[in-house]
Design a protein around this motif. Structure first.
Motif: not given
Length: 603
Positions: A126-130, A175-180, A520-530
């Protein structure tokens, strides 16, 4: 002329340059010191161990060192949480990533397994800042090896392909971290990446004949261009038109202001693709309206800034694994795109329209997404549609299996795997457009990987039989060296030089460890961007909003939250679209996990 690299299965030697030793020592000591108060065990893999492992000639000592490395591999697997999608009390990703980076410098089977583990971990966590400090450490190490070792080789090595795949996953995550807005505190880390990214800019010529690797390198460079706020010299290395002015090949959509002053503008196509994913996940009845709006943004695929379009296809592809309407929309988007691109280029009108130099990127990305749908979609109907298409399936299948060369060039009837194979194979020539041969290359390359993935799966015998027969006919009938090379490159990436056409009944162990596609990464990205684009009223953005730990030694959470408020993420949508999509606060159903199939496979 591009460098002629022949795919072989060889392993490059351990990096012994003083710079990289200092780099690893610095980062290793940093991570170790920051985690010393809670470390569960000390790392057994050091620079000294690596050099000894690779240089020893004593069989007894070699076996002892190999046993130590194997034990470290076993420990890392547990700390990476490979069987639990990176979750659990036993998981310690920063420590595991660090040791895996060291293990990846040991020659032979240890290197292969370490990189496979790293790829799987980066795919499913998952995406985790840590994770960010350790992620930057891995990025720096991977880029060093890709730029300063692999590119110096005369031949293309399987390890080079693994490094490019890992780098692609790392930068997608960044890039996903960047968007956040979470990279503002990591400017020193970004600066340390820039020498390697600059070197990588000049690698395009080495990969021109290998679209799969070239695309991954272009992803790395395009993302780094945005997150590092610097321009890469695409015009001299990646432009298919030859040497052009760099400004003519740069993304103009970002405008003249620095990113930190105007924010990052998400294009319509990506926004609507995330909206479609959200509708599918929440079973929202407005999905049809969203898909209609999405199709109205199809011209976004022709923009020079192709990164958002690639992410849009990635997210829409995840929705297509669950929903037939989304799959139809995805395929319609690409049919219109390919037809438009080739029509304009055939009429030699490209000077009066958008720059289509990156069109092959979109086609290559699409063929990979379509292959993943064939393997991992939730129902057999979705998988078969991605492979064969919506209509005239029997005739299309028969034509492709026989590899008939029609008297007249066929029209693009659909954008399923087999339809594209038929279309591109009919147009292949020495002087054909790069969209044709690279699209054809990508389909054949992915078909080999799909066939390998389905080995030993009795429930998918019928499905794999179609793929196997298609590949066999392609191998027998297609004489173009570039397409034959696609088969060899795919085999090399799988570390398997055995002819796939003689191994139809071979059984493959379930724990082989080699992942041929990102599951899994596409699924993780879709959930996070959603969560970012359409947060529910009573929810936050949990994947990235965890409190900092001491070892990060970054700014305090309060300052980080203040920086979040300064971030501008612009969504350019009409009032009507906002009215339709903004008020989604339906009850979130349990998320679908990629690879979980809800229907019996019927072939």
């Amino acid at each position: 002329m591009p460098v002629n690299k022949t795919p072989v299965i060889n392993k490059f030697e351990v990096i012994s340059s003083s710079y990289h030793e200092k780099l690893l020592d610095f980062n290793f000591q940093n991570l170790s010191n920051k985690k010393s108060h809670e470390s569960r065990s000390t790392f057994s893999i050091t620079n000294e161990f690596i050099l000894k492992f690779n240089e020893t000639q004593d069989p007894v000592e070699k076996e002892e060192l190999l046993e130590i490395a194997r034990k470290s591999i076993t420990k890392c697997k547990r700390k990476l949480g490979l069987k639990t999608l990176g979750s659990g009390k036993h998981v310690d990703l920063p420590a595991a990533w660090t040791e895996v980076v060291f293990l990846a410098q040991c020659k032979g089977e240890i290197q292969d397994e370490a990189l496979n583990m790293l790829y799987v971990s980066l795919d499913h966590i998952s995406f985790d800042y840590d994770h960010l400090p350790a992620l930057f450490f891995v990025a720096e190490s991977i880029l060093y090896r890709l730029c300063c070792d692999a590119l110096l080789r005369t031949y293309l090595y399987s390890i080079e392909m693994k490094l490019a795949k890992i780098g692609y996953l790392i930068f997608l995550r960044l890039f996903i971290y960047f968007l956040h807005g979470h990279l503002e505190s990591f400017q020193p880390h970004l600066l340390r990446l820039q020498p390697f990214l600059y070197a990588l800019c000049f690698s395009g010529e080495s990969y021109n004949q290998y679209p799969n690797i070239l695309l991954q390198v272009q992803f790395i460079l395009k993302i780094s261009e945005i997150i590092c706020k610097r321009e890469h010299l695409y015009g001299s290395v990646f432009s298919p038109m030859g040497n052009q002015e760099a400004s003519g090949n740069m993304c103009s959509d970002m405008g003249q202001l620095p990113l930190d002053q105007r924010g990052y503008e998400v294009n319509h196509l990506l926004w609507h693709s995330v909206a479609a994913w959200s509708c599918v996940q929440r079973d929202n009845p407005q999905l049809d309206d969203v898909l209609q709006h999405l199709l109205s943004q199809k011209t976004q695929l022709q923009k020079k800034c192709w990164l958002d379009s690639a992410l849009a296809l990635l997210v829409l592809g995840e929705a297509a694994k669950l929903n037939l309407a989304c799959l139809r929309t995805l395929m319609d988007l690409l049919r219109d795109f390919i037809s438009s691109i080739l029509s304009i280029q055939n009429q030699q009108e490209s000077n009066n329209v958008s720059d289509f130099s990156s069109a092959w990127n979109i086609v290559t990305i699409y063929t990979t997404i379509l292959s993943e749908i064939c393997l991992y979609a939730s129902t057999s109907d979705l998988r078969k549609t991605a492979l064969i298409g919506f209509c005239d399936c029997k005739n299309s299948r028969k034509s492709i299996l026989l590899m008939d060369k029609p008297e007249e060039e066929p029209e693009l009837r659909g954008t399923s795997v087999l339809s594209l194979l038929e279309y591109f194979s009919s147009k292949i020539s020495d002087n054909c457009d790069q969209v044709i041969w690279r699209g054809y290359y990508s389909i054949v390359y992915n078909l080999v990987k799909m066939s390998w993935e389905l080995q030993g799966d009795e429930e998918q015998d019928g499905f794999r039989n179609v793929i196997w027969q298609t590949l066999q006919k392609t191998k027998e009938c297609e004489k173009d060296v570039r397409i034959q090379n696609a088969i060899r490159v795919a085999q090399a990436e799988l570390n398997d030089l055995t002819d796939p056409f003689t191994r139809y009944d071979a059984k493959v162990a379930s724990d082989v460890g080699e992942e041929v596609f990102s599951k899994y990464l596409g699924w993780r990205i879709a959930n996070t961007l959603s969560s970012l684009f359409f947060p529910c009223v009573d929810t936050q953005i949990p994947p990235l909003e965890k409190s900092l730990t001491k070892w990060d030694q970054m700014k305090c959470p309060k300052k980080r939250q203040e920086s979040m408020k300064k971030r501008v993420l612009r969504f350019i949508v009409s009032n009507l679209e906002s009215h339709i999509l903004r008020c989604w606060h339906c009850k979130m159903e349990s998320a679908w996990v990629p690879g979980h199939q809800t229907e019996e496979n019927t072939n």
